[in-house]
Design a protein around this motif. Structure first.
Motif, PDB file in Angstrom:
ATOM      1  N   LYS A  58       0.836  -1.201   0.000  1.00  0.00           N
ATOM      2  CA  LYS A  58       0.000   0.000   0.000  1.00  0.00           C
ATOM      3  C   LYS A  58       0.875   1.257   0.000  1.00  0.00           C
ATOM      4  N   ASP A  89      -4.689  -6.187  -4.931  1.00  0.00           N
ATOM      5  CA  ASP A  89      -6.108  -5.839  -4.738  1.00  0.00           C
ATOM      6  C   ASP A  89      -6.331  -5.338  -3.314  1.00  0.00           C
ATOM      7  N   GLY A 123      -4.749  -1.820  -2.534  1.00  0.00           N
ATOM      8  CA  GLY A 123      -5.473  -0.651  -3.026  1.00  0.00           C
ATOM      9  C   GLY A 123      -4.567   0.496  -3.464  1.00  0.00           C
ATOM     10  N   THR A 159     -14.929  -3.134  -5.469  1.00  0.00           N
ATOM     11  CA  THR A 159     -13.928  -2.645  -4.527  1.00  0.00           C
ATOM     12  C   THR A 159     -13.409  -1.336  -5.089  1.00  0.00           C
ATOM     13  N   TRP A 161     -10.753   1.937  -4.614  1.00  0.00           N
ATOM     14  CA  TRP A 161      -9.528   2.340  -3.936  1.00  0.00           C
ATOM     15  C   TRP A 161      -9.293   3.851  -4.014  1.00  0.00           C
ATOM     16  N   ASN A 181     -10.051   1.288   1.788  1.00  0.00           N
ATOM     17  CA  ASN A 181     -10.620   0.397   0.777  1.00  0.00           C
ATOM     18  C   ASN A 181     -12.120   0.308   1.025  1.00  0.00           C
ATOM     19  N   ARG A 197     -15.792  -1.571  -0.069  1.00  0.00           N
ATOM     20  CA  ARG A 197     -16.512  -2.614  -0.798  1.00  0.00           C
ATOM     21  C   ARG A 197     -17.985  -2.258  -0.791  1.00  0.00           C
TER      22      ARG A 197
END
Ligand code: ZN
Lengths: 305, 417
Positions: free
Chosen positions: A74, A95, A98, B156, B158, B164, B166
């Protein structure tokens, strides 16, 4: 009810606070493998701070990324990986992180397989019936020092792009390292006495080393890459070793020792543990030391034939 | 004859020295020229040597290339896996996971899996990046005993720094076991505390969830993560934590601490607070605290030992005085990988059912002992034999034997927990 909402909001705010406490001028590079971290240090020197995610004690094919790994990715200024299907876990890792810039195709992502000479690239279409991994070609390419020259150049270019201020330093370090590699390559090539000798490996990860040294690596204890050895397959390998008088079994530090050791005992052949990564074993403190160790150990094992 | 030879030699020497004395300077110049010529010749010889070595190298490489071609494989310059190859790069990743379970049970009920073999679950997993800031994931579940269900379908995002998000239908991260897909569990079934409170297959709800990390100076050793979310009311199939009313939302917040003692030993601690409704009024009268701890220790790189425990405690505003208003339950699990093919494990379950009449019920809790044996055929195929002895609140016992086979094809990807 109100209190509960306040609590949840507090949790949110804490998370949004800037995560970088002190402004670090050094480029934060996160690599999947310890070997890549060593190369980044060679090129980046004092201008980078490197973290490797996979401990060299473990097989990089099968890792479960930890929350700490997610956090490192990250915050990374650059994420360096092997590409192909070496680290299948890296997709869910990016994933979870992010960090949009280190996602596949992002500016701060570097796939070190770019431009290297790949071996075992299938000509025909493939299926998992041929094994779990290695479907784009053999992904253990850093064990050829000639490929490392390409990788070091890619690193220098990427670091220069991200940190133009020190571009000259990165290029110079890369050139120095490549010159050193060239000298070493001559030594390693000379060290191998006889060409064409073969060995049995646990997993097909020494192909590039064998290719570089003019040795044969075509027999494996795994029936297919990533599939654990079966008694039937090991029996087949045993027969082939006898038939072709192959007297060396090679495994990585993280491969299970039982099958290889039992086979070595039974046939009275030598078993040698090599470093697939920098720091996998004590003598392999950096890439050059790792190659020294691997070449020397392999040479000694083959001399015993 | 000899005399003549000596005489001539002597004469020549005299003549030579005389000549040398006469023109010493031009001799020195000649000497310099010869030296220069020798250097040039040496350099040329060197060049030829390097060229010879290079030719030998190229020949060797060429013959190796030919050999490799014979073996029906080829050497290629890698283009790098990140470079998208044409429009195919825009197709979503697709994975298919099949779970076939055979079950022998004492139960007379003709329910899912009782004394039969069933394709318990066929999961179709899709996912792809929408744009640089968003990814879409969906899991559609088909079963030979139930209707098609949308287990997950969420985006998702960002785009918010350090957060994060969802959004959609997903498995909320309110604990360890419930957040996992069936094929990720160590056992054939969910622990009883999850089954009884959240649903037989765990919790899957529509909502929005935020998560992030809490910065700390010691984060090389301990990572702190926070998760918070709002989801529709209700729980999974046969779960009883909240009521069935979906328009009354439930809230949750979770703190997680992951401690890395070493490369071999890690401890994962979590605490989750949940609140929701058991009926259609405006109150959040059900409060629950879920605690979990997972210790992973690698005895060797191929022999991990996992010890896991989860508990859920509730504070329910039950109107019926005969009902337990603070039911709780827990499970403890141990799993050990014997080698790269086999693992064994066991689980103990203890749970107080919700809505149980404590006076008339023969037992106030349900317990189960579970033992299992897993055969890892490969990364994508797995077999599991599991035995379970359960003592139910209604007073009966149930002994069950499961044989589960899990197969995965395609791009099989699960989010990191
Ligand atoms: Zn491999």
């Amino acid at each position: 009810m109100k209190n509960k909402l306040v609590l949840i909001l507090c949790a949110l705010v804490v998370g949004v606070l800037p995560t970088t406490v002190s402004a670090q001028s050094r480029l934060r590079v996160v690599t999947t493998l310890a070997t890549f971290a060593d190369l980044v240090e060679q090129v980046g020197g004092e201008y980078v701070k490197v973290d490797a995610l996979v401990s060299p004690k473990f097989n990089p094919h099968f890792i479960e990324p930890k929350p700490g790994d997610v956090l490192k990715v990250k915050r990374a200024d650059l994420f360096v990986h092997a590409g192909l299907d070496l680290e299948l876990w890296r997709f869910s890792l990016v994933d979870a992180a992010g960090n949009t810039q280190v996602r596949p195709g992002g500016d701060r992502e570097l796939d070190l397989s770019q431009g290297v000479m790949l071996l075992d690239v299938p000509n025909e279409s493939v299926s998992r019936a041929q094994g779990d991994i290695h479907i784009y070609g053999n992904p253990h390419y850093w064990l050829s020092p000639k490929n490392v020259k390409v990788m070091v150049q890619s690193l220098a270019e990427k670091l220069s792009n991200l940190d133009a201020e020190h571009a000259d330093e990165y290029q110079q370090s890369a050139e120095r390292y490549i010159a050193e590699l060239d000298r070493k390559i001559q030594q390693w090539e000379k060290a191998m006495l006889s060409e064409g000798q073969g060995f049995v490996a646990y997993h097909n990860e020494w192909l590039y080393l064998a290719h570089f040294l003019g040795l044969e690596s075509t027999l494996f204890l795994e029936p297919n890459p990533g599939i654990p050895p079966t008694p039937k397959h090991v029996g087949k390998i045993k027969a082939l070793m006898k038939e072709h008088n192959i007297r060396t079994i090679v495994r990585a530090n993280y491969n299970p020792s039982s099958v290889a050791e039992a086979l070595a005992r039974e046939l009275g052949v030598s078993e040698v543990v090599l470093c697939p990564q920098v720091n996998a074993l004590k003598p392999c403190t950096d890439y050059l030391q790792m190659m020294n160790y691997n070449v020397q150990s392999l040479k000694e094992a083959l001399l015993h034939e | 004859m000899k005399f003549y030879t000596y005489f001539l030699a002597g004469l020549l020497c005299l003549q030579g020295s005389a000549w040398a004395q006469v023109d010493e300077e031009s001799f020195k110049a000649l000497q310099q020229q010869v030296e220069q010529l020798t250097q040039v010749v040496n350099r040329l010889v060197d060049n030829t040597e390097t060229q010879k070595t290079r030719i030998a190298e190229l020949e060797a490489e060429n013959s190796q290339l030919k050999q490799t071609m014979d073996k029906k494989v080829s050497i290629q310059r890698a283009e790098g896996s990140s470079s998208a190859k044409g429009l195919a790069a825009f197709n979503p990743d697709i994975g298919v996971i099949l779970d076939v379970t055979g079950q022998l049970s004492q139960s007379d009920e003709d329910a899912e899996g009782n004394d039969k073999i069933s394709a318990r679950e066929l999961e179709l997993v899709f996912g792809h990046d929408v744009d640089p800031y968003t990814r879409l994931d969906a899991t559609v579940t088909l079963s030979d005993f139930e209707e098609v269900s949308l287990e997950e379908a969420y985006a998702t995002y960002w785009g918010i720094p350090n957060v994060n998000t969802r959004l959609g239908r997903f498995r909320p991260r309110v604990g360890k076991a419930t957040a996992l897909h069936r094929d990720q569990l160590k056992t054939v079934d969910e622990p009883l505390v999850v089954q009884k409170y959240l649903g037989v297959e765990g919790l899957s709800r529509s909502g929005v969830e935020f998560s992030g990390f809490i910065p700390a100076p010691w984060e090389d050793v301990v990572t702190h993560e926070w998760i918070a979310g709002v989801m529709e009311g209700g729980v999974g199939e046969d779960g009883a934590l909240f009521g069935d009313v979906r328009r009354r939302p439930s809230l949750y917040a979770r703190l997680r601490h992951f401690i890395e003692f070493s490369d071999e030993t890690q401890l994962d601690l979590g605490s989750t607070y949940l609140t929701g409704s058991s009926d259609d009024d405006q109150r959040f009268e059900v409060n629950a605290l879920a605690l979990d701890a997972t210790l992973t220790h690698y005895l060797t790189p191929n022999n991990p030992l996992t010890l896991q425990a989860e508990a859920m405690l509730q504070d329910r505003d039950e109107t019926d005085v005969l009902m337990e208003d603070k039911p709780w339950g827990f499970y403890a699990l141990a799993d050990y990988k014997l080698n790269d093919r086999f693992s064994i494990g066991g689980r103990y379950d203890w749970v107080e059912p919700i809505g149980l009449d404590v006076i008339s019920s023969p037992r106030n809790e349900e317990t189960a002992w579970t033992g299992y044996f897993t055969f890892h055929q490969s990364e994508y195929a797995r077999w599991r034999l599991q035995y379970q002895h359960a003592e139910l609140a209604e007073g009966t016992n149930d002994d069950r034997l499961f044989l589960q086979a899990t197969f995965a094809i395609g791009v099989h990807k699960h989010a990191i927990q």
